[in-house]
Every structure is written in structure tokens, then in C-alpha cells.
Design a protein around this motif. Structure first.
Motif, mmCIF file in Angstrom:
data_model
loop_
_atom_site.group_PDB
_atom_site.id
_atom_site.type_symbol
_atom_site.label_atom_id
_atom_site.label_comp_id
_atom_site.label_asym_id
_atom_site.label_seq_id
_atom_site.Cartn_x
_atom_site.Cartn_y
_atom_site.Cartn_z
ATOM 1 N N TRP A 365 0.979 -1.103 0.042
ATOM 2 C CA TRP A 365 -0.034 0.051 0.047
ATOM 3 C C TRP A 365 0.813 1.454 -0.018
ATOM 4 O O TRP A 365 0.519 2.114 -0.664
ATOM 5 C CB TRP A 365 -1.060 0.023 1.222
ATOM 6 N N ILE A 366 1.851 1.404 0.799
ATOM 7 C CA ILE A 366 2.881 2.426 1.016
ATOM 8 C C ILE A 366 3.585 2.708 -0.734
ATOM 9 O O ILE A 366 3.469 3.659 -1.174
ATOM 10 C CB ILE A 366 4.016 2.091 1.754
ATOM 11 N N MET A 367 4.008 1.612 -1.429
ATOM 12 C CA MET A 367 4.393 1.343 -2.749
ATOM 13 C C MET A 367 3.171 2.218 -3.659
ATOM 14 O O MET A 367 3.850 2.980 -4.419
ATOM 15 C CB MET A 367 4.959 -0.006 -3.147
ATOM 16 N N VAL A 368 2.172 1.687 -3.470
ATOM 17 C CA VAL A 368 1.059 2.299 -4.429
ATOM 18 C C VAL A 368 1.101 3.741 -4.223
ATOM 19 O O VAL A 368 0.754 4.541 -5.010
ATOM 20 C CB VAL A 368 -0.163 1.527 -4.104
ATOM 21 N N GLY A 369 0.942 4.126 -2.899
ATOM 22 C CA GLY A 369 0.425 5.535 -2.455
ATOM 23 C C GLY A 369 1.723 6.410 -2.954
ATOM 24 O O GLY A 369 1.676 7.417 -3.425
ATOM 25 N N THR A 370 3.051 6.033 -3.025
ATOM 26 C CA THR A 370 4.084 6.746 -3.108
ATOM 27 C C THR A 370 4.406 6.752 -4.528
ATOM 28 O O THR A 370 4.557 7.843 -5.100
ATOM 29 C CB THR A 370 5.553 5.989 -2.672
ATOM 30 N N MET A 371 3.891 5.675 -5.276
ATOM 31 C CA MET A 371 4.007 5.916 -7.043
ATOM 32 C C MET A 371 3.070 6.713 -7.356
ATOM 33 O O MET A 371 3.096 7.528 -8.508
ATOM 34 C CB MET A 371 4.008 4.566 -7.465
ATOM 35 N N LEU A 372 1.722 6.588 -6.886
ATOM 36 C CA LEU A 372 0.769 7.603 -7.473
ATOM 37 C C LEU A 372 1.022 8.909 -7.109
ATOM 38 O O LEU A 372 0.982 10.098 -7.943
ATOM 39 C CB LEU A 372 -0.515 7.385 -6.569
ATOM 40 N N LEU A 396 11.328 8.641 -3.004
ATOM 41 C CA LEU A 396 12.378 7.660 -2.408
ATOM 42 C C LEU A 396 12.495 7.794 -0.900
ATOM 43 O O LEU A 396 12.612 7.012 -0.121
ATOM 44 C CB LEU A 396 13.885 7.740 -3.103
ATOM 45 N N SER A 397 12.478 9.198 -0.375
ATOM 46 C CA SER A 397 12.549 9.477 0.914
ATOM 47 C C SER A 397 11.380 8.930 1.700
ATOM 48 O O SER A 397 11.665 8.333 2.655
ATOM 49 C CB SER A 397 12.577 10.963 1.064
ATOM 50 N N ILE A 398 10.353 8.989 1.157
ATOM 51 C CA ILE A 398 9.128 8.029 1.601
ATOM 52 C C ILE A 398 9.237 6.694 1.995
ATOM 53 O O ILE A 398 9.188 6.167 2.936
ATOM 54 C CB ILE A 398 7.944 8.518 1.081
ATOM 55 N N LEU A 399 9.877 6.094 0.962
ATOM 56 C CA LEU A 399 9.954 4.454 1.212
ATOM 57 C C LEU A 399 11.021 4.121 2.039
ATOM 58 O O LEU A 399 11.040 3.375 2.812
ATOM 59 C CB LEU A 399 10.728 4.096 -0.297
ATOM 60 N N LEU A 400 12.297 5.148 2.263
ATOM 61 C CA LEU A 400 13.197 4.865 3.331
ATOM 62 C C LEU A 400 12.573 5.200 4.653
ATOM 63 O O LEU A 400 12.835 4.464 5.547
ATOM 64 C CB LEU A 400 14.362 5.823 2.746
ATOM 65 N N LEU A 401 12.004 6.110 4.820
ATOM 66 C CA LEU A 401 11.216 6.763 6.016
ATOM 67 C C LEU A 401 10.504 5.521 6.669
ATOM 68 O O LEU A 401 10.599 5.150 7.749
ATOM 69 C CB LEU A 401 10.740 7.765 6.033
ATOM 70 N N LEU A 402 9.556 5.107 5.667
ATOM 71 C CA LEU A 402 8.661 3.934 6.230
ATOM 72 C C LEU A 402 9.183 2.507 6.213
ATOM 73 O O LEU A 402 8.484 1.534 6.413
ATOM 74 C CB LEU A 402 7.323 4.239 5.316
ATOM 75 N N GLY A 403 10.359 2.491 5.683
ATOM 76 C CA GLY A 403 11.157 1.223 5.754
ATOM 77 C C GLY A 403 10.597 0.196 4.606
ATOM 78 O O GLY A 403 11.197 -1.039 4.536
ATOM 79 N N VAL A 404 10.201 0.530 3.611
ATOM 80 C CA VAL A 404 9.932 -0.073 2.456
ATOM 81 C C VAL A 404 11.073 -0.629 1.876
ATOM 82 O O VAL A 404 11.409 -1.712 1.314
ATOM 83 C CB VAL A 404 8.858 0.420 1.580
ATOM 84 N N LEU A 405 12.089 0.414 1.555
ATOM 85 C CA LEU A 405 13.307 0.127 0.962
ATOM 86 C C LEU A 405 14.217 0.589 2.172
ATOM 87 O O LEU A 405 14.098 1.429 3.135
ATOM 88 C CB LEU A 405 13.701 0.951 -0.145
ATOM 89 N N GLU A 406 15.445 -0.119 2.305
ATOM 90 C CA GLU A 406 16.620 0.235 3.075
ATOM 91 C C GLU A 406 17.736 0.813 2.341
ATOM 92 O O GLU A 406 17.692 0.461 1.159
ATOM 93 C CB GLU A 406 16.758 -1.118 4.005
#
Length: 568
Positions: A365-372, A396-406
Motif C-alpha cells: 500500500w505504501i508503494m502504491v501511494g508513493t508511486m501515485l 524515495l525518501s518516503i520509502l526509506l522513512l517507512l522502511g519499504v526500502l533500506e
């Protein structure tokens, strides 16, 4: 490399299958030489020897994992090898290190010939001519590969500084280029799609909805790639991380196996259809492939500025790309038909897989929201004053902050950092060639030649586009082709009187379409060919046929559509 690795796996599989019952005595005989109390180390693979003292033979689809045999200096590979352990064998020769001699010699020679044997034109400064020699030597190395691409580009950059052709700051100026960093971040987005499983989930839903027939299955996979392409800007990641695993699973379940006659049941067709459709998906959206962004940056260096680039790109590509996406599976269904026409089990398999995947996870869901959010900012960013690269940085900052990507995920994405290195070198050199007047001098020479042939700009447009397209047989990378030839061909178009925006986008669209010409023409080509479902002659034959069909489709549909949009 991907093709080689997959071939090696298939070879190992075949070797496993070659064991027969007659070899058991040899295996047991060899085992008798080991000490009775010897035990395998805890780190070794489980032994194939059971208490019955007979080896367990597994399915030929899965290679047997061997534990190290005591007092055996080399792993046991075949019965023939087992019976000749006492025969002396020569140690393997060490692999060649450093640059490959012949490609290195040719690449360097090209630069030296231009610099010292060809007289410098009166319209060109010595500094510009020397930079052209270094640039041509760098391009030759990208084609011939005496070293990996990034390493060879670094040597070219170093040469330009050591020879005082460019000062240090100027040579490294392109490393702060916004477009190059947008490309780098796009690799991280693609990794997020694969890591979270979101791309796999989307493709599986399309299989569930459209997969009752082989043709419908192909359309489901094609449309799902077009859907995720703008937010997953790596054709190689889409191929290897999402679609190839799905295609292999469906094919094996239908009894279609790589490397034998059953491959034509289902797997060969699905591979060819997805492979040939991928170029149209990449051409449809500006952010669907890294080379698209590089094309617009190089066009900008020649003074061609495209306003609202994301929207303008999509509008120009939409009709010809959608027509090609609809035609490609159907044309291949007739030219390269599958033996299995119906796949009634595919929707059920997809349903079962979705049940196994469970509900959409938090990270998906985070990935969907970030890409939108990222795509919305790419579309509307110009009106909001947010550059495309800043939108990507926010995502990218959102994905890193929320732990989707390290951060380790980003560091391990070697292709991203390699791209940063050699793209920046090529873009920097190309920009300096323009600033020093080389491009304008070349354009003038081409203009004189075209005028002597009395070609109208539409005729020159056709000749130059075809030359750019089919020259890709000499390249093993779409982005490498762009870095080597895009600026030069765009300058030739401008010299022939072709409208600038039309020339820029047409070359960029062709950059995506020629990615399916051969088994080495792009990253996704190596992935799909390496699966083992399509024979090499079929890759070249269907690559040429579909390339011709795509060029005609884009040429005919695009001619009317681009006229309607006012591009010429």
C-alpha cells in the motif's frame, strides 16, 4: 550475463539428469575410500546418500546438490569423471585479467587516428578536435567492451583531464545533472516493486481476469506491464522480477518446458509476445525507461526544449503505442503460434497464487501511494514548480522513512551506480562537444550532403530514422546507443530541416522499439532469451519481422497523429 547464467543453470540440470542406475556402483566404490567416522561439515549441503547406501535420484528439473566427499579434491560431476580420478589433470589456466587486448587496441586506435592522422578542420579548435577523439574512443569501447562500461567511461574521463582537454570541474559537471539522478532513483523504485511483490500481484490479477485462452493470457500480461511501466522505470526489472517468473510458472503447468519441443506449447509464444510488447510499453511513458529521460536531456543540450515533458511525451506516443500493443500479441499468435490455444487452468492458478500471497501488505500500500504521488508530481510538477527529480527524491525518501526500502537496498543496486558513472561521463562529453562547436560543424557537413542529394526533410527523416534504428545491431545496450549516437543523429535531423520536437521524440521512441531486435539488444532481451524457451534463430527472425511491423505501425499511425498534434 543473465543469458549466460541461465544457460549454465540449464546445463547443470542436464548433467544431473545424465546419471543412471549403472553408475551407482561407481559412486559407492568411491565412497568406500572415505573414513568411516568422517562427517560433513555443518555448512555443507545435505548428502544425497541415504542409509540404504544408494544415491537418491531427483527430478531432472532440479539439480542435485552434492555434499563434499571426504578426500576428494574435486566435486563429483559425472560417472566418467568418477572413474578417472587417478588420471593427472592440468590445472586450469587463470582467467584473463584487465582489458581485453584486441578490443582495447581497436578502441584506442580509433581515438589516436582521429587525433593525429586526420587533419583538424579549420572550423574546429584543437581542444574540440582532441575531445572528439577521446569521445570516439570512449564510444568504441562501449561497443567493443575492452572493460566494463563504467570502467571504460572512467578511463575516458581521466584521459580528458590528464591531457588537459577539460578541467576537472568541467569534466565532472554532469555528475550533478538532474536527469541522471532521476534515472538512478528510478532503479530504486523498480527494486521497491520487486521487493514488495506489488508488480507480481498486479500481473497475477490480469492473468486471473484474462487468462482463459492463450491469446487472452498474452493480452493480460501485456496490459499489466503497460500499467506498471510508468512507475517501474526499468524494462529489465519488469522482465526478470515480475513477468518471466509468471510466464515460466504458467508454461511449466501446461507441460511447456524450456530447451525441448514442448517449449512451443505455450512458453515460446508468451516469451516472444511479452518481449516484443515491452518496447511499446516503454515508449508509452516518459518514466517507463531510463533511456527516455536521457534522450530528452540530450535534446535539451541541442536547444530542443519540450514543455510539460511527461504529458507531451504521452500524448505523442499514446495512439501509435496503444495500436502496437493491441496488434503485437495477435500478430505473433499467427506468425509464431502456440500449440496450446486454451489455458482454462490459468485463472484458477492465479486465484490460488493470490490466496497464497494473502491480502495486500502494508508495504505494498505504501508503494502504491508513493508511486501515485510521484507520477502525479511528474505530470503536474511543472505547474507546481517541482522538478521531476525532486518528485522522485520525495518518493524515495518516503520509502526509506517507512522502511519499504533500506539503504542497503539502494547500495546493492549496482546497475544504478554504474549508470550514474558512465551516463555522467557521456552526457558531460556530449555537452562539451556542443559547447566547443563540434556538433554544429558536423551538422553543417551533413546539411551539405543532404542538399546535394536533393532530399526533402520527410525523406531525410525516414532515411535517418531507419539508419538509427538498424544500427542497433551493433549495440548491446539501449542506453549505450543513446549515449553514442542520439545527439549526432538529432543534429543531422536538424540540419536536414526536420522539426526539432518531432525528430527528438521519434528517435527516442525508436530507442525503445529496437530493444527486441536480438538476444543482446537490451537488458530484457538477455532475461527472456536466457529462459531457454526461444531458439536463437527465432529470436533474430521474429525480432526483425516485428521490428519492421512496429516501424510501419508507428510510421503510419504516427504520421497522422503527430500531424494532428501539430508536431510538424
Amino acid at each position: 550475463m543473465e543469458s549466460l547464467a541461465l544457460h549454465s543453470i540449464s546445463t547443470a540440470t542436464a548433467t544431473t539428469a545424465s546419471f543412471s542406475l549403472s553408475s551407482r556402483s561407481s559412486l559407492l566404490h568411491l565412497r568406500s575410500f572415505s573414513k568411516p567416522n568422517s562427517k560433513p561439515s555443518s555448512s555443507s549441503q545435505p548428502s544425497i546418500f541415504h542409509s540404504s547406501s544408494f544415491p537418491t535420484f531427483r527430478s531432472p528439473l532440479k539439480p542435485i546438490l552434492f555434499s563434499p566427499l571426504p578426500k576428494q579434491p574435486k566435486p563429483l560431476l559425472s560417472p566418467t569423471r568418477a572413474t578417472s580420478q587417478n588420471a593427472p589433470s592440468a590445472p586450469p589456466s587463470p582467467p584473463l585479467q584487465g582489458a581485453k587486448p584486441l578490443p582495447f587496441f581497436i578502441s584506442i586506435s580509433i581515438g589516436l587516428i582521429v587525433r593525429f592522422l586526420i587533419p583538424t578542420p579549420v572550423q574546429v579548435t584543437p581542444q574540440a578536435w582532441q575531445l572528439l577523439a577521446i569521445f570516439l574512443s570512449t564510444i568504441a569501447g562501449l561497443v567493443l567492451s575492452p572493460l566494463p562500461v563504467g570502467a571504460w567511461a572512467f578511463l575516458g574521463l581521466t584521459t580528458s583531464i590528464v591531457t588537459r582537454t577539460l578541467p576537472f570541474a568541467t569534466a565532472f559537471s554532469a555528475f550533478t545533472n538532474e536527469v541522471i539522478w532521476l534515472i538512478v532513483i528510478s532503479f530504486f523504485f523498480a527494486r521497491g516493486f520487486v521487493k514488495t511483490g506489488l508488480g507480481d500481484r498486479i500481473a497475477t490479477y490480469f492473468v486471473k481476469w484474462l487468462g482463459k485462452s492463450t491469446l487472452g493470457l498474452s493480452y493480460g500480461l501485456t496490459l499489466s506491464e503497460a500499467l506498471i511501466a510508468p512507475a517501474m522505470p526499468s524494462t529489465t526489472a519488469r522482465a526478470g522480477g515480475v513477468f518471466l517468473p509468471i510466464i515460466k510458472s504458467l508454461s511449466l503447468s501446461a507441460g511447456s518446458r524450456p530447451g525441448d519441443s514442448s517449449s512451443r506449447k505455450l512458453g515460446s509464444y508468451l516469451i516472444q509476445s511479452q518481449f516484443q510488447s515491452a518496447g511499446n510499453s516503454s515508449a508509452l511513458f516518459l518514466t517507463a525507461a531510463a533511456q527516455n529521460l536521457l534522450c530528452l536531456k540530450l535534446a535539451e543540450e541541442l536547444g530542443i526544449i519540450i514543455s510539460s515533458p511527461w504529458i507531451s511525451w504521452f500524448k505523442a506516443a499514446s495512439l501509435p503505442a496503444l495500436v502496437s500493443l493491441l496488434l503485437t500479441p495477435l500478430i505473433l499468435y499467427n506468425l509464431y503460434p502456440p500449440e496450446t490455444k486454451d489455458t482454462p487452468d490459468a485463472p484458477a492458478m492465479a486465484t490460488k497464487k493470490l490466496e497464497h500471497m494473502g491480502p495486500v501488505s502494508r508495504n505494498e500500500w505504501i508503494m502504491v501511494g508513493t508511486m501515485l504521488l510521484a507520477v502525479s508530481l511528474w505530470v503536474c510538477g511543472e505547474a507546481l514548480g517541482i522538478p521531476s527529480v525532486v518528485a522522485a527524491m520525495i518518493g524515495l525518501s518516503i520509502l526509506l522513512l517507512l522502511g519499504v526500502l533500506e539503504w542497503d537496498d539502494c547500495l546493492s543496486e549496482k546497475s544504478a551506480w554504474d549508470t550514474l558513472a558512465w551516463f555522467a561521463v557521456l552526457v558531460g562529453m556530449a555537452g562539451q562537444l556542443t559547447n566547443l562547436g563540434i556538433v554544429s560543424w558536423m551538422s553543417g557537413c551533413v546539411a551539405k550532403i543532404l542538399q546535394s542529394l536533393s532530399l526533402s526533410w520527410p525523406a531525410a527523416f525516414g532515411v535517418l530514422q531507419a539508419s538509427y534504428f538498424f544500427s542497433h545491431y551493433l549495440f548491446a545496450s539501449q542506453t549505450g546507443h543513446v549515449g553514442a549516437l542520439y545527439s549526432a543523429f538529432l543534429a543531422m535531423h536538424l540540419a536536414a530541416g526536420v522539426p526539432g520536437v518531432l525528430a527528438a521524440v521519434a528517435l527516442a521512441y525508436n530507442t525503445n522499439l529496437f530493444g527486441a531486435l536480438t538476444h543482446y539488444s537490451s537488458g530484457q532481451a538477455a532475461v527472456y532469451y536466457g529462459a531457454g524457451y526461444v531458439d536463437l534463430p527465432d529470436v533474430f527472425k521474429m525480432g526483425f519481422v516485428m521490428a519492421f511491423i512496429n516501424v510501419v505501425t508507428w510510421g503510419v499511425v504516427g504520421t497522422f497523429w503527430w500531424k494532428f498534434l501539430g508536431l510538424y
